[in-house]
Design a protein around this motif. Structure first.
Motif, mmCIF file in Angstrom:
data_model
loop_
_atom_site.group_PDB
_atom_site.id
_atom_site.type_symbol
_atom_site.label_atom_id
_atom_site.label_comp_id
_atom_site.label_asym_id
_atom_site.label_seq_id
_atom_site.Cartn_x
_atom_site.Cartn_y
_atom_site.Cartn_z
ATOM 1 N N ARG A 88 0.948 -1.289 0.149
ATOM 2 C CA ARG A 88 -0.036 -0.019 0.041
ATOM 3 C C ARG A 88 0.887 1.185 0.001
ATOM 4 O O ARG A 88 1.304 1.718 1.049
ATOM 5 N N TYR A 92 -4.620 5.685 3.336
ATOM 6 C CA TYR A 92 -5.858 6.697 3.245
ATOM 7 C C TYR A 92 -5.700 7.740 4.118
ATOM 8 O O TYR A 92 -5.157 7.715 5.261
ATOM 9 N N ASN A 100 -13.276 -2.946 12.225
ATOM 10 C CA ASN A 100 -13.376 -4.120 11.708
ATOM 11 C C ASN A 100 -12.098 -5.313 12.161
ATOM 12 O O ASN A 100 -12.030 -6.361 11.671
ATOM 13 N N SER A 105 -4.546 -7.672 16.536
ATOM 14 C CA SER A 105 -4.128 -8.397 15.156
ATOM 15 C C SER A 105 -3.488 -7.305 14.245
ATOM 16 O O SER A 105 -2.765 -7.719 13.319
ATOM 17 N N VAL B 173 -9.025 -6.165 -0.273
ATOM 18 C CA VAL B 173 -7.885 -5.815 -0.514
ATOM 19 C C VAL B 173 -7.715 -4.285 -0.108
ATOM 20 O O VAL B 173 -6.752 -3.697 0.730
ATOM 21 N N ALA B 174 -8.813 -3.779 -0.348
ATOM 22 C CA ALA B 174 -8.754 -2.152 0.142
ATOM 23 C C ALA B 174 -8.845 -1.850 1.741
ATOM 24 O O ALA B 174 -8.096 -1.021 2.270
ATOM 25 N N THR B 175 -9.338 -2.844 2.446
ATOM 26 C CA THR B 175 -9.505 -2.704 3.816
ATOM 27 C C THR B 175 -8.537 -3.385 4.764
ATOM 28 O O THR B 175 -8.265 -3.094 5.846
ATOM 29 N N CYS B 176 -7.913 -4.401 3.918
ATOM 30 C CA CYS B 176 -6.733 -5.192 4.720
ATOM 31 C C CYS B 176 -5.761 -4.164 4.953
ATOM 32 O O CYS B 176 -5.238 -3.511 4.033
ATOM 33 N N LYS B 177 -5.088 -4.319 6.323
ATOM 34 C CA LYS B 177 -3.839 -3.302 6.543
ATOM 35 C C LYS B 177 -2.733 -3.775 5.641
ATOM 36 O O LYS B 177 -1.860 -2.927 5.434
ATOM 37 N N ASN B 178 -2.621 -4.949 5.138
ATOM 38 C CA ASN B 178 -1.601 -5.302 4.314
ATOM 39 C C ASN B 178 -2.079 -5.483 2.796
ATOM 40 O O ASN B 178 -1.142 -5.970 2.019
ATOM 41 N N ALA B 179 -3.180 -4.899 2.379
ATOM 42 C CA ALA B 179 -3.618 -4.791 0.994
ATOM 43 C C ALA B 179 -3.425 -6.172 0.383
ATOM 44 O O ALA B 179 -2.891 -6.468 -0.639
ATOM 45 N N CYS B 221 -1.216 -11.944 4.149
ATOM 46 C CA CYS B 221 -2.218 -11.967 5.214
ATOM 47 C C CYS B 221 -1.819 -12.302 6.545
ATOM 48 O O CYS B 221 -1.177 -13.271 6.558
ATOM 49 N N THR B 224 -5.994 -10.698 10.212
ATOM 50 C CA THR B 224 -6.819 -9.515 10.921
ATOM 51 C C THR B 224 -8.444 -9.827 10.889
ATOM 52 O O THR B 224 -9.080 -9.311 11.923
ATOM 53 N N ALA B 226 -10.274 -8.185 8.942
ATOM 54 C CA ALA B 226 -10.950 -7.214 8.419
ATOM 55 C C ALA B 226 -11.756 -7.369 6.857
ATOM 56 O O ALA B 226 -12.761 -6.795 7.035
#
Lengths: 235, 253
Positions: A88, A92, A100, A105, B173-179, B221, B224, B226
């Motif tokens: 990334r 954001y 979420n 984690s 993908v967008a929400t995962c902290k690791n994309a 992954c 998490t 999410a």
């Protein structure tokens, strides 16, 4: 088929992280059990410490495996974190990750590094003096100047310092936070997920994550407040 | 029909001329927004306003506007597809917001989903993952037997169907902290490997799709969870565990 080696794929790496995590979970349980003996029976703790400190299987085989397992777990964790940051490239402006996912984690690398820093102190306190005694001074007797086992007295002495006890207790909090996610996450990573057993694993993980660090805290506090060095006070 | 609540909103939207330009958040005001509107209809109102002012409208992906196509990719107030659960952006209603709110609207953020313009991202990396193995190589021309001739346990059929409801929107993908794209890829692996026709190539498929996923630059992954929470179709983490297990078996065969 290309890139199928476990260590080269994202799925393979998480499996290896999980396997090294399982190994460290077992080690932690063993370490906690032996330490617990130090506030139950001085003699038994001394005997088991001497056995662990002089047994060739433990010293020549298990100890290097443990050190490798820990370094691998830490190193792979940091490597994956660096890769994940690259995945990334723009952050954001607003991100509500707390809605979420749990803090634990999302911050495994932070709690993991805090545990690593603590282990630096822990090695300085116990492992380096032990190695110096055995390998430099060539003293494998486990006895002090008065001819008694030195293990319990050394542990007890370290916990006289309230600052050290405070640092140890703080480190155990980070350990609990790490385990709260790590325990159940390891099962998911190796592909074990079951309608009936996964909820049990999560409960067991929570119990393990709270109980083991809590026992370490109890041991540190017990040595600080209850067990003085005088023989009459020792358990 | 209820009266128009006439919400006045402040929108902070990512504007980016093209893939090569650097973008920035810009602020807009919209007035008299009905709480019955969908989020995309609110965006339509904004764009008409911008066109009326002689400005460039905000580019955003959309197609079916009924939660099926998976095109509407917006990160709204810090969540993929906004604050509601189990919906895409087109199914998000303005009743989830209140008068005077400030709403942040951003594109999916992932190296593997480069921004094309404003809120539009290139999700062709998902297509390449599917092309790597997300299919069944069976010649069915003229001799396909009736699907009902192959008995399939109801539980497997249900799991395969649930996995197949993934619309490939990229919210995971967008929400995962690791994309990470593990939820998407695992759903596609599962929908095929759970059924007899897909089991023949299951080992090759999981390896090829994971390899392609890694090549595209998605993150790793870290469980998490999410993705499962934010997925508009409720794709389960069970699929990731299944893919991990299949990959492990395939790699040690």
């Amino acid at each position: 088929m290309s890139n199928s080696a476990l260590s080269k794929s994202s799925v393979g790496r998480k499996v290896l992280m999980a396997l090294s995590g399982f190994f460290l979970l077992v080690f932690l349980l063993q370490h906690c059990t032996i330490n617990l003996l130090s506030i139950i029976s001085k003699d038994l703790f001394n005997e088991i410490s001497h056995f662990m400190g002089t047994n060739p299987v433990v010293q020549i085989f298990l100890q290097p495996v443990l050190i490798f397992g820990f370094i691998f777990h830490l190193g792979m964790g940091i490597y994956l974190e660096i890769n994940n940051k690259k995945a990334r490239n723009v952050k954001y402006a607003m991100n509500k990750s707390a809605v979420n996912s749990t803090w634990m984690s999302r911050n495994m690398v932070i709690t993991g590094i805090m545990i690593f820093l603590f282990l630096g102190l822990h090695f300085y306190d116990f492992w380096i003096p032990e190695i110096t005694t055995k390998l430099v001074q060539q003293d494998w007797s486990g006895l002090d100047a008065s001819g008694e086992f030195r293990y319990w007295a050394e542990v007890n002495h370290k916990f006289h310092d309230p600052v050290r006890v405070g640092i140890y207790c703080l480190a155990f909090v980070f350990l609990a936070l790490h385990l709260l996610h790590g325990f159940q996450s390891a099962f998911q990573s190796v592909g074990f997920r079951h309608r009936r057993y996964t909820p049990l694993i999560k409960k067991l993980g929570n119990i393990y994550a709270i109980l083991i660090p809590a026992l370490f805290v109890v041991i540190a506090l017990a040595h600080h407040f209850c067990c003085c060095s005088a023989a009459s006070c020792a358990p | 029909m209820a009266a128009n609540t006439g919400m006045n909103l402040t929108l902070k939207i990512w504007r980016q001329k093209d893939a090569k330009s650097s973008g920035k958040m810009e602020t807009y005001q919209v007035r008299d927004i009905s709480d019955h509107m969908s989020f995309l209809e609110m965006m339509d109102v904004l764009n008409e306003q911008l066109i009326g002012e002689g400005k460039e409208p905000v580019a955003f992906d959309h197609d079916c506007r009924e939660g099926i196509c998976g095109m509407c990719s917006m990160y709204i107030n810090g969540e993929a597809h906004g604050p509601d659960r189990g919906v895409t952006t087109c199914q998000l209603h303005m009743r989830k917001f209140k008068d005077g709110d400030t709403i942040y609207i951003e594109p999916w953020r992932a190296t593997a989903f480069p921004v094309v313009k404003d809120l539009v991202v290139d999700r062709s990396s998902f297509d390449r993952v599917m092309n790597a193995g997300g299919f069944v190589s069976v010649n069915t021309s003229g001799n396909a037997q009736d699907a009902n001739a192959i008995p399939i346990p109801k539980e497997d059929a249900d799991k395969a169907f649930d996995a197949a409801t993934c619309i490939g929107c990229g919210a995971c993908v967008a929400t995962c902290k690791n994309a990470s794209a593990m939820l998407f890829v695992s759903a596609k692996v599962s929908q095929l490997s759970l059924l007899p026709q897909g089991q023949v190539e299951a080992k090759d498929r999981v390896q090829k799709m994971v390899d392609q996923m890694d090549k595209e630059g998605f993150g790793n992954c870290t469980n998490t969870g999410a993705c499962e929470v934010e997925c508009p179709k409720g794709i389960s983490l069970d699929n990731i565990a299944r893919m991990n297990s299949e990959y492990l078996k395939a790699s040690t065969k």
